[in-house]
Structure formats: structure tokens, C-alpha cells
Design a protein around this motif. Structure first.
Motif, PDB file in Angstrom:
ATOM      1  N   ALA A   1      36.875  24.545   5.990  1.00  0.00           N
ATOM      2  CA  ALA A   1      38.127  24.147   5.345  1.00  0.00           C
ATOM      3  C   ALA A   1      38.164  24.600   3.886  1.00  0.00           C
ATOM      4  O   ALA A   1      39.173  25.151   3.415  1.00  0.00           O
ATOM      5  CB  ALA A   1      38.300  22.638   5.444  1.00  0.00           C
ATOM      6  N   LEU A   2      37.060  24.378   3.165  1.00  0.00           N
ATOM      7  CA  LEU A   2      37.022  24.758   1.750  1.00  0.00           C
ATOM      8  C   LEU A   2      36.927  26.275   1.589  1.00  0.00           C
ATOM      9  O   LEU A   2      37.515  26.854   0.669  1.00  0.00           O
ATOM     10  CB  LEU A   2      35.842  24.075   1.051  1.00  0.00           C
ATOM     11  CG  LEU A   2      35.879  22.545   1.016  1.00  0.00           C
ATOM     12  CD1 LEU A   2      34.668  22.003   0.263  1.00  0.00           C
ATOM     13  CD2 LEU A   2      37.168  22.032   0.380  1.00  0.00           C
ATOM     14  N   ALA A   3      36.189  26.932   2.480  1.00  0.00           N
ATOM     15  CA  ALA A   3      36.055  28.385   2.402  1.00  0.00           C
ATOM     16  C   ALA A   3      37.409  29.061   2.603  1.00  0.00           C
ATOM     17  O   ALA A   3      37.742  30.031   1.906  1.00  0.00           O
ATOM     18  CB  ALA A   3      35.054  28.874   3.444  1.00  0.00           C
ATOM     19  N   ARG A   4      38.185  28.560   3.529  1.00  0.00           N
ATOM     20  CA  ARG A   4      39.503  29.162   3.757  1.00  0.00           C
ATOM     21  C   ARG A   4      40.425  28.922   2.564  1.00  0.00           C
ATOM     22  O   ARG A   4      41.252  29.775   2.239  1.00  0.00           O
ATOM     23  CB  ARG A   4      40.105  28.604   5.048  1.00  0.00           C
ATOM     24  CG  ARG A   4      39.370  29.109   6.285  1.00  0.00           C
ATOM     25  CD  ARG A   4      39.909  28.532   7.568  1.00  0.00           C
ATOM     26  NE  ARG A   4      39.199  29.086   8.728  1.00  0.00           N
ATOM     27  CZ  ARG A   4      39.413  28.728   9.985  1.00  0.00           C
ATOM     28  NH1 ARG A   4      40.352  27.809  10.250  1.00  0.00           N
ATOM     29  NH2 ARG A   4      38.730  29.275  10.968  1.00  0.00           N
ATOM     30  N   GLU A   5      40.274  27.776   1.918  1.00  0.00           N
ATOM     31  CA  GLU A   5      41.040  27.529   0.702  1.00  0.00           C
ATOM     32  C   GLU A   5      40.640  28.528  -0.394  1.00  0.00           C
ATOM     33  O   GLU A   5      41.465  28.892  -1.236  1.00  0.00           O
ATOM     34  CB  GLU A   5      40.821  26.088   0.228  1.00  0.00           C
ATOM     35  CG  GLU A   5      41.588  25.703  -1.016  1.00  0.00           C
ATOM     36  CD  GLU A   5      43.109  25.680  -0.822  1.00  0.00           C
ATOM     37  OE1 GLU A   5      43.823  25.697  -1.842  1.00  0.00           O
ATOM     38  OE2 GLU A   5      43.583  25.648   0.338  1.00  0.00           O
ATOM     39  N   ALA A   6      39.370  28.948  -0.360  1.00  0.00           N
ATOM     40  CA  ALA A   6      38.877  29.955  -1.309  1.00  0.00           C
ATOM     41  C   ALA A   6      39.141  31.376  -0.819  1.00  0.00           C
ATOM     42  O   ALA A   6      38.576  32.339  -1.351  1.00  0.00           O
ATOM     43  CB  ALA A   6      37.385  29.756  -1.547  1.00  0.00           C
ATOM     44  N   ASN A   7      39.977  31.497   0.209  1.00  0.00           N
ATOM     45  CA  ASN A   7      40.375  32.800   0.756  1.00  0.00           C
ATOM     46  C   ASN A   7      39.193  33.564   1.348  1.00  0.00           C
ATOM     47  O   ASN A   7      39.079  34.779   1.185  1.00  0.00           O
ATOM     48  CB  ASN A   7      41.078  33.641  -0.312  1.00  0.00           C
ATOM     49  CG  ASN A   7      41.922  34.755   0.292  1.00  0.00           C
ATOM     50  OD1 ASN A   7      42.392  34.641   1.428  1.00  0.00           O
ATOM     51  ND2 ASN A   7      42.104  35.833  -0.457  1.00  0.00           N
TER      52      ASN A   7
ATOM     53  N   VAL B   1      35.546  27.579  -7.770  1.00  0.00           N
ATOM     54  CA  VAL B   1      35.474  28.918  -7.180  1.00  0.00           C
ATOM     55  C   VAL B   1      36.546  29.812  -7.813  1.00  0.00           C
ATOM     56  O   VAL B   1      37.697  29.821  -7.357  1.00  0.00           O
ATOM     57  CB  VAL B   1      35.669  28.862  -5.648  1.00  0.00           C
ATOM     58  CG1 VAL B   1      35.407  30.239  -5.045  1.00  0.00           C
ATOM     59  CG2 VAL B   1      34.758  27.823  -5.011  1.00  0.00           C
ATOM     60  N   PRO B   2      36.172  30.550  -8.849  1.00  0.00           N
ATOM     61  CA  PRO B   2      37.157  31.428  -9.504  1.00  0.00           C
ATOM     62  C   PRO B   2      37.750  32.444  -8.532  1.00  0.00           C
ATOM     63  O   PRO B   2      37.027  33.187  -7.860  1.00  0.00           O
ATOM     64  CB  PRO B   2      36.335  32.129 -10.593  1.00  0.00           C
ATOM     65  CG  PRO B   2      35.200  31.181 -10.876  1.00  0.00           C
ATOM     66  CD  PRO B   2      34.880  30.551  -9.555  1.00  0.00           C
ATOM     67  N   ALA B   3      39.060  32.473  -8.445  1.00  0.00           N
ATOM     68  CA  ALA B   3      39.734  33.321  -7.461  1.00  0.00           C
ATOM     69  C   ALA B   3      39.521  34.802  -7.739  1.00  0.00           C
ATOM     70  O   ALA B   3      39.625  35.628  -6.827  1.00  0.00           O
ATOM     71  CB  ALA B   3      41.223  32.993  -7.451  1.00  0.00           C
ATOM     72  N   ALA B   4      39.215  35.180  -8.986  1.00  0.00           N
ATOM     73  CA  ALA B   4      39.072  36.586  -9.347  1.00  0.00           C
ATOM     74  C   ALA B   4      37.754  37.190  -8.891  1.00  0.00           C
ATOM     75  O   ALA B   4      37.584  38.416  -8.936  1.00  0.00           O
ATOM     76  CB  ALA B   4      39.214  36.748 -10.859  1.00  0.00           C
ATOM     77  N   LEU B   5      36.812  36.368  -8.445  1.00  0.00           N
ATOM     78  CA  LEU B   5      35.500  36.866  -8.040  1.00  0.00           C
ATOM     79  C   LEU B   5      35.580  37.621  -6.723  1.00  0.00           C
ATOM     80  O   LEU B   5      36.526  37.477  -5.952  1.00  0.00           O
ATOM     81  CB  LEU B   5      34.526  35.696  -7.901  1.00  0.00           C
ATOM     82  CG  LEU B   5      34.176  34.920  -9.179  1.00  0.00           C
ATOM     83  CD1 LEU B   5      33.269  33.753  -8.830  1.00  0.00           C
ATOM     84  CD2 LEU B   5      33.507  35.831 -10.201  1.00  0.00           C
ATOM     85  N   SER B   6      34.549  38.408  -6.443  1.00  0.00           N
ATOM     86  CA  SER B   6      34.445  39.086  -5.156  1.00  0.00           C
ATOM     87  C   SER B   6      34.221  38.048  -4.054  1.00  0.00           C
ATOM     88  O   SER B   6      33.786  36.912  -4.336  1.00  0.00           O
ATOM     89  CB  SER B   6      33.274  40.065  -5.173  1.00  0.00           C
ATOM     90  OG  SER B   6      32.038  39.352  -5.213  1.00  0.00           O
ATOM     91  N   PRO B   7      34.483  38.396  -2.789  1.00  0.00           N
ATOM     92  CA  PRO B   7      34.262  37.429  -1.704  1.00  0.00           C
ATOM     93  C   PRO B   7      32.841  36.864  -1.657  1.00  0.00           C
ATOM     94  O   PRO B   7      32.657  35.652  -1.483  1.00  0.00           O
ATOM     95  CB  PRO B   7      34.597  38.238  -0.449  1.00  0.00           C
ATOM     96  CG  PRO B   7      35.594  39.247  -0.918  1.00  0.00           C
ATOM     97  CD  PRO B   7      35.140  39.630  -2.302  1.00  0.00           C
ATOM     98  N   ARG B   8      31.830  37.698  -1.803  1.00  0.00           N
ATOM     99  CA  ARG B   8      30.456  37.203  -1.757  1.00  0.00           C
ATOM    100  C   ARG B   8      30.157  36.286  -2.944  1.00  0.00           C
ATOM    101  O   ARG B   8      29.424  35.311  -2.814  1.00  0.00           O
ATOM    102  CB  ARG B   8      29.469  38.367  -1.710  1.00  0.00           C
ATOM    103  CG  ARG B   8      29.451  39.072  -0.357  1.00  0.00           C
ATOM    104  CD  ARG B   8      28.345  40.110  -0.268  1.00  0.00           C
ATOM    105  NE  ARG B   8      28.366  40.777   1.017  1.00  0.00           N
ATOM    106  CZ  ARG B   8      27.778  40.329   2.114  1.00  0.00           C
ATOM    107  NH1 ARG B   8      27.097  39.183   2.064  1.00  0.00           N
ATOM    108  NH2 ARG B   8      27.833  41.005   3.249  1.00  0.00           N
ATOM    109  N   ALA B   9      30.719  36.601  -4.102  1.00  0.00           N
ATOM    110  CA  ALA B   9      30.528  35.730  -5.264  1.00  0.00           C
ATOM    111  C   ALA B   9      31.236  34.393  -5.048  1.00  0.00           C
ATOM    112  O   ALA B   9      30.707  33.333  -5.413  1.00  0.00           O
ATOM    113  CB  ALA B   9      31.043  36.419  -6.522  1.00  0.00           C
TER     114      ALA B   9
END
Length: 381
Positions: free
Chosen positions: A138-144, A83-91
Motif C-alpha cells: 500500500a505504501l509502496a504504491r503511494e510512493a509510485n 520518500v522524496p518523489a524526485a528520487l529514483s525508484p530504487r532510492a
């Protein structure tokens, strides 16, 4: 997997019952026969959670203790890599879901009979709706991403899990909140969720209580009564207003031969939810075992009325008879379900299957067409 925007309305929790008893509720509202249940005293209820036979020590009062959303280094690395951190939330949501369900990556699968925490689900790669939801959060929160539990009121269904127990399923999925950009519902257990079902946010404490309840139910069905006791008590510490968990504790006491304690637990379950048909059936059985035939008969009438008026009970019976090859009986049961709830597309779809098995192709096509039209109408409403 499903991703849908929530409608304006919005374990798997498992309710254990004794042999032959029924699950509570129905998707459509129906009148319930009146039943007078005296609530147990506050002291009697408190004593069930800390009694002289199985006392809770200061050390074990908070045991078992799990952080159902805890993650480890491997899980953090999984998010970082996929999950690239630079992407938009929906991406980021799209990338995360793809990585979780793609067979070449995590390849999650749905198993309604297993309750895991997030870490266990990650490594086992399977679990019920609560397990999959915990892992996703848990994983979604890690992905902000802002994600939380969502409890869905699905039409009731019953499954036998052993010779002396039955389960009634509730459903839990996840809402991802993008703030002003809206919300998305994520459901990793296919075919359990429709966006029009009533639903509401579930707190993490309530979700943890359901987790302990499910694990207690699993131990109960394995015959591990000590562990079942610990898990049910922990669940009730977190959510003492959950009537179905009191009912599960009552079932455990009844199996232990502690009839007085079982009665208190079942009465508490009904004090919290007078329409809990699992508790009604179990309490009536307990009264009959105790020789209290008047009270048993009163509750049995309530349970019988529930069976006759609940279309999903007839639907479950139809499926059971169908699996045993009794197509004529199955057809009568599903037609009774349809007469009680004429707008449930699943009933018509199952009737179509029975007619097809009987070689009645025209009727099978007619009911399949009705099912398809009702499903479209339901989804558009």
C-alpha cells in the motif's frame, strides 16, 4: 528485513487442524500413500456456503468486506514526508523501507499470530508476514513503486496455538518490479525467507482470501464461531480452489457438531489437494467419531506414513522435546530428521544446540560446522 534479487526459480496463511493432526507437505518431494476419497457433489459443496442453518443474506453475502490495501491521510503523509518523489525508484524503495523499520519512525515488528489489513498494521505497527506485506504494498504504491504479493514455499513448521489447535505456516512477501532495471524482493519478517525457495506471484484476490482465512482462524481459536464462519465463507468466495480453507471450514463444522457438513468440507479439501495431511488427519478423526473404523484406519495409516517420512515433523518433535528438557529424545528425533533430509542446515544447527546442552562440545562444534557449510552451499546453489 531482507531485500534480495529473486532467483530464476521463484501468514501468514494459517491452516487450522484438530488436536494432533499434521500440516501438509514437505519441502522435499516424497511419495504419498494412495487414498481413495470420493469428491462431494457440487450441490453439497455449494450448500456449505449458503445453508439453511446459517444462510447468507443478500446484504451479508459480501460481508465482511475489507480493502486490505486501503490507506488514509496519515499514511499518505507518512510517504510524502519520508520518500522524496524526485528520487529514483530504487532510492525511493530504500527510503521507504528505512522509514518503516526505523524505531524512531514507524518501527514495524513481526508478530506471526496477528493478521491486519494495511491500515491496521500501520497504526498497530506489527503483524504477520501477510499484514506487513499488505502495508508495504500500500505504501509502496503511494510512493509510485510497482509492488505485488509473492507467495513463498518455505519448509514446513508447526506451532501449537491452543490446547486443541495447531497451525501450519505459509509465507508471503513482496516483489518490487523496476521493469528493465530488474526486481527486488522485500521481506519484513526476519529469518523466514531464503531467496532460493520456490515462489510465485499471488494475486490480490488470493491474498485477500488468505487474509479472511487467517482472520477466520483467529476467531475460531477465540471460540467466536459465528465470525469464523463469516470469514471462512468470504475467503472461499474469493478463492474456492484453496483446499486448506475448506479444511478450516470443516474444522469449524466439526466443532459445531455438524459432522456431515464437516465430512463434505474435508472431502472437498482432499479433492483439491490429495496430499493435504491436515484434512487427512481431521477426516480420519471424524470417521472414528462416527464409528466408521475402516475408513478411519485407512486414513490413519496415511497420516502415520506421512509422519514417518516427513523430516520436518521429526524436526518439530525435536524442538518440542528440547523445550521440555528431554534432550536425549530430542536428539533421536533430530537425527531421524537428518537421516531423511541430509542437506537441511537447520537440522544440523539444532543438533549442535542439543549436543552443546548435553556438554558434548566437540560434537556441537562438528554439527555447527556442517550447518554453516550447508547453508553456504544452499545459498550459492
Amino acid at each position: 528485513m531482507k531485500i534480495k534479487s529473486p532467483s530464476s526459480a521463484i501468514a501468514l496463511a494459517i491452516f487450522i487442524s484438530g488436536l494432533g493432526s499434521l500440516a501438509p507437505g514437505c519441502a522435499s518431494k516424497q511419495s504419498q500413500p494412495s487414498v481413495q476419497i470420493d469428491p462431494p457433489s457440487a450441490n453439497a459443496v455449494a450448500n456449505l456456503l449458503n445453508d439453511e442453518i446459517n444462510p447468507i443474506s443478500a446484504k451479508s453475502a459480501f460481508s465482511p468486506e475489507e480493502n486490505i490495501l486501503a490507506i488514509d491521510a496519515d499514511m499518505r503523509y507518512f510517504v510524502e514526508e519520508n520518500v522524496p518523489a524526485a528520487l529514483s525508484p530504487r532510492a525511493r524503495l530504500s527510503y521507504l523501507l528505512d522509514a518503516m523499520v526505523r524505531p524512531s519512525q514507524l518501527g514495524l515488528s513481526y508478530d506471526p499470530g496477528i493478521t491486519f489489513n494495511a491500515t491496521e498494521t500501520f497504526y498497530e505497527r506489527k503483524g504477520n508476514c501477510l499484514s506487513l506485506s499488505s502495508l508495504f504494498i500500500a505504501l509502496a504504491r503511494e510512493a509510485n513503486l510497482n509492488a505485488y504479493y509473492n507467495e513463498v514455499t518455505i519448509p514446513p513448521s508447526w506451532d501449537m496455538v491452543s490446547d486443541n489447535s495447531m497451525v501450519f505456516y505459509k509465507h508471503i512477501n513482496v516483489v518490487v518490479d523496476f521493469g528493465e532495471d530488474g526486481q527486488e524482493i522485500v521481506d519484513l519478517s526476519v529469518d523466514n525467507y531464503e531467496y532460493h525457495y520456490p515462489q510465485h506471484r499471488l494475486s490480490e484476490q488470493e491474498a485477500a482470501a488468505q487474509h479472511y482465512n487467517n482472520r477466520g482462524a483467529e476467531f475460531l481459536n477465540q471460540g467466536n464461531n459465528d465470525e469464523a464462519m463469516r470469514y471462512f465463507r468470504r475467503a472461499l468466495y474469493l478463492d474456492p480452489q484453496a483446499g486448506h480453507i475448506w479444511g478450516n471450514l470443516g474444522t469449524l463444522f466439526r466443532r459445531l457438531g455438524r459432522q456431515d457438513d464437516a465430512e463434505i468440507a474435508f472431502r472437498q479439501a482432499l479433492t483439491l489437494n490429495i496430499n493435504d495431511q491436515v484434512a487427512v488427519s481431521n477426516l480420519s478423526r471424524l470417521y472414528r467419531e462416527q464409528g466408521n473404523t475402516d475408513k478411519a484406519r485407512e486414513l490413519e495409516k496415511v497420516a502415520e506414513s506421512f509422519r514417518k517420512k516427513n523430516p520436518f515433523w521429526h524436526y518439530t518433535r525435536a524442538k518440542s522435546e528440547y523445550e521440555n528438557g528431554n534432550y536425549d529424545i530430542a536428539l533421536r528425533a533430530i537425527r531421524q530428521a537428518i537421516s531423511l533430509k541430509k542437506d537441511e542446515y537447520r537440522f544440523y544447527r539444532f543438533a549442535s544446540l542439543i549436543y552443546f546442552r548435553q556438554g558434548k562440545r566437540e560434537l556441537a562444534a562438528e554439527y555447527a560446522d556442517k550447518a554453516a557449510k550447508l547453508k553456504v552451499k544452499t545459498n550459492n546453489s
